[in-house]
Write a protein that holds these residues in place. Sequence first.
Motif, mmCIF file in Angstrom:
data_model
loop_
_atom_site.group_PDB
_atom_site.id
_atom_site.type_symbol
_atom_site.label_atom_id
_atom_site.label_comp_id
_atom_site.label_asym_id
_atom_site.label_seq_id
_atom_site.Cartn_x
_atom_site.Cartn_y
_atom_site.Cartn_z
ATOM 1 N N GLY A 198 9.833 54.499 50.663
ATOM 2 C CA GLY A 198 11.004 54.067 49.908
ATOM 3 C C GLY A 198 11.267 52.580 50.075
ATOM 4 O O GLY A 198 11.609 51.881 49.113
ATOM 5 N N GLY A 199 11.108 52.079 51.308
ATOM 6 C CA GLY A 199 11.313 50.660 51.571
ATOM 7 C C GLY A 199 10.324 49.790 50.818
ATOM 8 O O GLY A 199 10.686 48.756 50.257
ATOM 9 N N ILE A 200 9.051 50.221 50.800
ATOM 10 C CA ILE A 200 8.028 49.465 50.066
ATOM 11 C C ILE A 200 8.343 49.469 48.570
ATOM 12 O O ILE A 200 8.236 48.453 47.884
ATOM 13 N N PHE A 201 8.753 50.613 48.066
ATOM 14 C CA PHE A 201 9.052 50.742 46.633
ATOM 15 C C PHE A 201 10.215 49.848 46.228
ATOM 16 O O PHE A 201 10.165 49.147 45.215
ATOM 17 N N ILE A 202 11.275 49.844 47.055
ATOM 18 C CA ILE A 202 12.468 49.055 46.735
ATOM 19 C C ILE A 202 12.216 47.563 46.925
ATOM 20 O O ILE A 202 12.701 46.724 46.156
ATOM 21 N N ALA A 203 11.435 47.216 47.948
ATOM 22 C CA ALA A 203 11.231 45.800 48.290
ATOM 23 C C ALA A 203 10.307 45.069 47.333
ATOM 24 O O ALA A 203 10.240 43.836 47.352
ATOM 25 N N THR A 204 9.570 45.806 46.504
ATOM 26 C CA THR A 204 8.616 45.169 45.586
ATOM 27 C C THR A 204 8.896 45.600 44.151
ATOM 28 O O THR A 204 8.330 46.585 43.680
ATOM 29 N N PRO A 205 9.781 44.878 43.464
ATOM 30 C CA PRO A 205 10.119 45.235 42.076
ATOM 31 C C PRO A 205 8.905 45.241 41.152
ATOM 32 O O PRO A 205 8.797 46.073 40.264
ATOM 33 N N HIS A 206 7.986 44.298 41.359
ATOM 34 C CA HIS A 206 6.780 44.229 40.538
ATOM 35 C C HIS A 206 5.651 44.936 41.286
ATOM 36 O O HIS A 206 5.107 44.425 42.262
ATOM 37 N N LYS A 207 5.316 46.120 40.831
ATOM 38 C CA LYS A 207 4.356 46.966 41.532
ATOM 39 C C LYS A 207 2.925 46.546 41.200
ATOM 40 O O LYS A 207 2.427 46.767 40.105
ATOM 41 N N THR A 208 2.271 45.915 42.160
ATOM 42 C CA THR A 208 0.863 45.561 42.008
ATOM 43 C C THR A 208 0.009 46.749 42.432
ATOM 44 O O THR A 208 0.511 47.744 42.968
ATOM 45 N N ARG A 209 -1.284 46.628 42.229
ATOM 46 C CA ARG A 209 -2.188 47.695 42.666
ATOM 47 C C ARG A 209 -2.125 47.861 44.178
ATOM 48 O O ARG A 209 -2.163 48.972 44.696
ATOM 49 N N ARG A 210 -2.011 46.738 44.865
ATOM 50 C CA ARG A 210 -1.921 46.772 46.327
ATOM 51 C C ARG A 210 -0.666 47.517 46.777
ATOM 52 O O ARG A 210 -0.706 48.314 47.728
ATOM 53 N N THR A 211 0.453 47.299 46.082
ATOM 54 C CA THR A 211 1.693 47.999 46.423
ATOM 55 C C THR A 211 1.553 49.495 46.189
ATOM 56 O O THR A 211 1.985 50.306 47.010
ATOM 57 N N ARG A 212 0.941 49.858 45.074
ATOM 58 C CA ARG A 212 0.762 51.284 44.772
ATOM 59 C C ARG A 212 -0.117 51.956 45.819
ATOM 60 O O ARG A 212 0.132 53.105 46.209
ATOM 61 N N ILE A 213 -1.149 51.238 46.276
ATOM 62 C CA ILE A 213 -2.020 51.803 47.314
ATOM 63 C C ILE A 213 -1.236 52.029 48.601
ATOM 64 O O ILE A 213 -1.387 53.048 49.279
ATOM 65 N N LYS A 214 -0.363 51.076 48.954
ATOM 66 C CA LYS A 214 0.448 51.233 50.167
ATOM 67 C C LYS A 214 1.343 52.462 50.064
ATOM 68 O O LYS A 214 1.482 53.222 51.026
#
Length: 219
Positions: free
Chosen positions: A72-88
């Motif tokens: 949830g923290g990763i999702f909220i902290a990164t408004p622009h979801k990159t591929r790297r964010t989705r993998i995390k």
Amino acid sequence: MTEAWIFACGFLFLSFRGNAPLFRGIMAHERGRQVFDAGSVEGGGWRIMTVRAMFHICMELWGIFICLICAGGIFIATPHKTRRTRIKILMQIACMLLLGTDALSWYFRVDADETAYYMVRISNFSVFCINYVFMSFFATYVWLTVSKHQHRKPAALRAVYALSVIGILLLIITQFTGLFYYFDDHNLYHRGNFYLLSQAIAVSGITYRRILIALLSFP
């Protein structure tokens, strides 16, 4: 810094429980005091849960909660979801599934009714399988982090993918041959003759990830 801390917390729990088959294999032949009634079973009796099983289930439920906060923290902290964010985020979800399925394997172990028979097998299969899938997720995350999309996928990354596929294929074969593990008449988990092979695949994946980092760390 916050993002790194969130990811580290989730990965810490995966490291603690990510090698659940190894830990469970060590403890497979031990018995604890049976002190917890944990619900009815076929025939009107009660499922008696050991202190060890209750401890593992509680720890893994707590780990699921922590990973959920991290995702949830990763999702909220990164408004622009990159591929790297989705993998995390996928890594955190995989961690939650791993902990959940391992908790189920502890809950249904020893019982010999039909539900427990299938649940123990499904949950243990899932624990091994998710470990191999996570191995690919993490290798991809390392590549996306270090390469900055400036490199094509190196051979080391493709090797990790191949190891993951091999591990899953051998895991499927295990369901019919007892290659990695098997269950006795009391529904207890035991290591198979080639259990160390399952761990060698995971260790090889870690080795290739280190090679991947070394290769991508220099221009």
